[in-house]
Design a protein around this motif. Structure first.
Motif, PDB file in Angstrom:
ATOM      1  N   TRP A 219       0.841  -1.204   0.000  1.00  0.00           N
ATOM      2  CA  TRP A 219       0.000   0.000   0.000  1.00  0.00           C
ATOM      3  C   TRP A 219       0.875   1.253   0.000  1.00  0.00           C
ATOM      4  O   TRP A 219       0.635   2.186  -0.749  1.00  0.00           O
ATOM      5  CB  TRP A 219      -0.920  -0.006   1.223  1.00  0.00           C
ATOM      6  CG  TRP A 219      -1.868   1.143   1.264  1.00  0.00           C
ATOM      7  CD1 TRP A 219      -1.650   2.378   1.817  1.00  0.00           C
ATOM      8  CD2 TRP A 219      -3.190   1.200   0.719  1.00  0.00           C
ATOM      9  NE1 TRP A 219      -2.748   3.169   1.660  1.00  0.00           N
ATOM     10  CE2 TRP A 219      -3.709   2.476   0.999  1.00  0.00           C
ATOM     11  CE3 TRP A 219      -3.977   0.281   0.045  1.00  0.00           C
ATOM     12  CZ2 TRP A 219      -4.983   2.854   0.602  1.00  0.00           C
ATOM     13  CZ3 TRP A 219      -5.249   0.662  -0.331  1.00  0.00           C
ATOM     14  CH2 TRP A 219      -5.737   1.932  -0.058  1.00  0.00           C
ATOM     15  N   LYS A 220       1.901   1.236   0.862  1.00  0.00           N
ATOM     16  CA  LYS A 220       2.790   2.388   0.950  1.00  0.00           C
ATOM     17  C   LYS A 220       3.544   2.605  -0.363  1.00  0.00           C
ATOM     18  O   LYS A 220       3.695   3.739  -0.824  1.00  0.00           O
ATOM     19  CB  LYS A 220       3.777   2.217   2.097  1.00  0.00           C
ATOM     20  CG  LYS A 220       4.582   3.452   2.378  1.00  0.00           C
ATOM     21  CD  LYS A 220       5.431   3.297   3.613  1.00  0.00           C
ATOM     22  CE  LYS A 220       6.225   4.576   3.840  1.00  0.00           C
ATOM     23  NZ  LYS A 220       7.100   4.472   5.008  1.00  0.00           N
ATOM     24  N   ALA A 221       3.974   1.525  -1.001  1.00  0.00           N
ATOM     25  CA  ALA A 221       4.690   1.639  -2.272  1.00  0.00           C
ATOM     26  C   ALA A 221       3.765   2.157  -3.375  1.00  0.00           C
ATOM     27  O   ALA A 221       4.180   2.958  -4.214  1.00  0.00           O
ATOM     28  CB  ALA A 221       5.284   0.295  -2.671  1.00  0.00           C
ATOM     29  N   ALA A 222       2.515   1.712  -3.376  1.00  0.00           N
ATOM     30  CA  ALA A 222       1.579   2.092  -4.436  1.00  0.00           C
ATOM     31  C   ALA A 222       1.021   3.502  -4.266  1.00  0.00           C
ATOM     32  O   ALA A 222       0.781   4.191  -5.258  1.00  0.00           O
ATOM     33  CB  ALA A 222       0.427   1.088  -4.490  1.00  0.00           C
ATOM     34  N   THR A 223       0.819   3.921  -3.008  1.00  0.00           N
ATOM     35  CA  THR A 223       0.153   5.212  -2.779  1.00  0.00           C
ATOM     36  C   THR A 223       1.076   6.280  -2.201  1.00  0.00           C
ATOM     37  O   THR A 223       0.675   7.431  -2.096  1.00  0.00           O
ATOM     38  CB  THR A 223      -1.033   5.044  -1.805  1.00  0.00           C
ATOM     39  OG1 THR A 223      -0.536   4.636  -0.522  1.00  0.00           O
ATOM     40  CG2 THR A 223      -2.043   4.049  -2.331  1.00  0.00           C
ATOM     41  N   SER A 224       2.276   5.898  -1.796  1.00  0.00           N
ATOM     42  CA  SER A 224       3.217   6.793  -1.119  1.00  0.00           C
ATOM     43  C   SER A 224       2.638   7.331   0.192  1.00  0.00           C
ATOM     44  O   SER A 224       3.029   8.391   0.665  1.00  0.00           O
ATOM     45  CB  SER A 224       3.618   7.972  -2.019  1.00  0.00           C
ATOM     46  OG  SER A 224       4.229   7.500  -3.189  1.00  0.00           O
ATOM     47  N   ARG A 225       1.700   6.593   0.769  1.00  0.00           N
ATOM     48  CA  ARG A 225       1.085   6.967   2.044  1.00  0.00           C
ATOM     49  C   ARG A 225       0.981   5.726   2.916  1.00  0.00           C
ATOM     50  O   ARG A 225       0.945   4.610   2.422  1.00  0.00           O
ATOM     51  CB  ARG A 225      -0.328   7.521   1.819  1.00  0.00           C
ATOM     52  CG  ARG A 225      -0.350   8.787   0.986  1.00  0.00           C
ATOM     53  CD  ARG A 225      -1.739   9.183   0.604  1.00  0.00           C
ATOM     54  NE  ARG A 225      -2.555   9.386   1.801  1.00  0.00           N
ATOM     55  CZ  ARG A 225      -3.758   9.899   1.785  1.00  0.00           C
ATOM     56  NH1 ARG A 225      -4.315  10.237   0.642  1.00  0.00           N
ATOM     57  NH2 ARG A 225      -4.441  10.054   2.896  1.00  0.00           N
ATOM     58  N   GLN A 226       0.917   5.964   4.210  1.00  0.00           N
ATOM     59  CA  GLN A 226       0.676   4.866   5.135  1.00  0.00           C
ATOM     60  C   GLN A 226      -0.775   4.394   4.971  1.00  0.00           C
ATOM     61  O   GLN A 226      -1.657   5.205   4.698  1.00  0.00           O
ATOM     62  CB  GLN A 226       0.889   5.317   6.583  1.00  0.00           C
ATOM     63  CG  GLN A 226       2.324   5.621   6.940  1.00  0.00           C
ATOM     64  CD  GLN A 226       3.178   4.361   6.973  1.00  0.00           C
ATOM     65  OE1 GLN A 226       2.684   3.245   7.111  1.00  0.00           O
ATOM     66  NE2 GLN A 226       4.482   4.547   6.832  1.00  0.00           N
ATOM     67  N   PRO A 227      -1.029   3.113   5.144  1.00  0.00           N
ATOM     68  CA  PRO A 227      -2.424   2.652   5.081  1.00  0.00           C
ATOM     69  C   PRO A 227      -3.207   3.228   6.264  1.00  0.00           C
ATOM     70  O   PRO A 227      -2.628   3.525   7.312  1.00  0.00           O
ATOM     71  CB  PRO A 227      -2.308   1.131   5.191  1.00  0.00           C
ATOM     72  CG  PRO A 227      -0.956   0.856   5.711  1.00  0.00           C
ATOM     73  CD  PRO A 227      -0.096   2.019   5.374  1.00  0.00           C
ATOM     74  N   PRO A 228      -4.496   3.398   6.104  1.00  0.00           N
ATOM     75  CA  PRO A 228      -5.282   3.941   7.203  1.00  0.00           C
ATOM     76  C   PRO A 228      -5.249   3.011   8.421  1.00  0.00           C
ATOM     77  O   PRO A 228      -5.423   1.803   8.282  1.00  0.00           O
ATOM     78  CB  PRO A 228      -6.697   4.036   6.642  1.00  0.00           C
ATOM     79  CG  PRO A 228      -6.673   3.486   5.283  1.00  0.00           C
ATOM     80  CD  PRO A 228      -5.292   3.094   4.933  1.00  0.00           C
TER      81      PRO A 228
END
Length: 105
Positions: A39-48
């Motif tokens: 998730w972090k690699a795909a969105t550049s954000r931490q998962p909720p």
């Protein structure tokens, strides 16, 4: 692996319950770590952390719930299938809750 005799089925059931639980929890833990990294690699954000939090965008919360639920569920199912296969090879029969009606023990 399991005791023989009158209580053999009950002992076998206990062994399978523990074995199945350990396999499912291990798979869920590994899947969650892999999913968080993906998730972090795909969105550049931490998962909720909590998709139910109103501060989390609805689209992101729904996406996380769908992806994480499917991924963790699939990992648990695959781990339990492998555990059942190992159990079958070790004992010569399927775990108690996986036996079909009329199947010999």
């Amino acid at each position: 692996m399991a005791k023989k005799g009158a209580s053999g089925a009950k002992d076998s059931s206990k062994v399978w319950s523990v074995f199945s639980l350990v396999a499912a929890l291990g798979a869920a833990t590994v899947a969650k770590k892999a999913l968080n990294s993906s998730w972090k690699a795909a969105t550049s954000r931490q998962p909720p952390e909590n998709p139910a939090d109103p501060d989390v965008e609805l689209r992101e919360a729904v996406a996380w719930a769908l992806v994480s639920g499917a991924f963790v569920g699939l990992a648990r199912m695959l781990a339990q299938r492998r555990a059942a296969s190992y159990y079958h090879r070790s004992t010569g029969h399927l775990p108690p809750d996986l036996r079909k009606d009329g199947q010999k023990v």
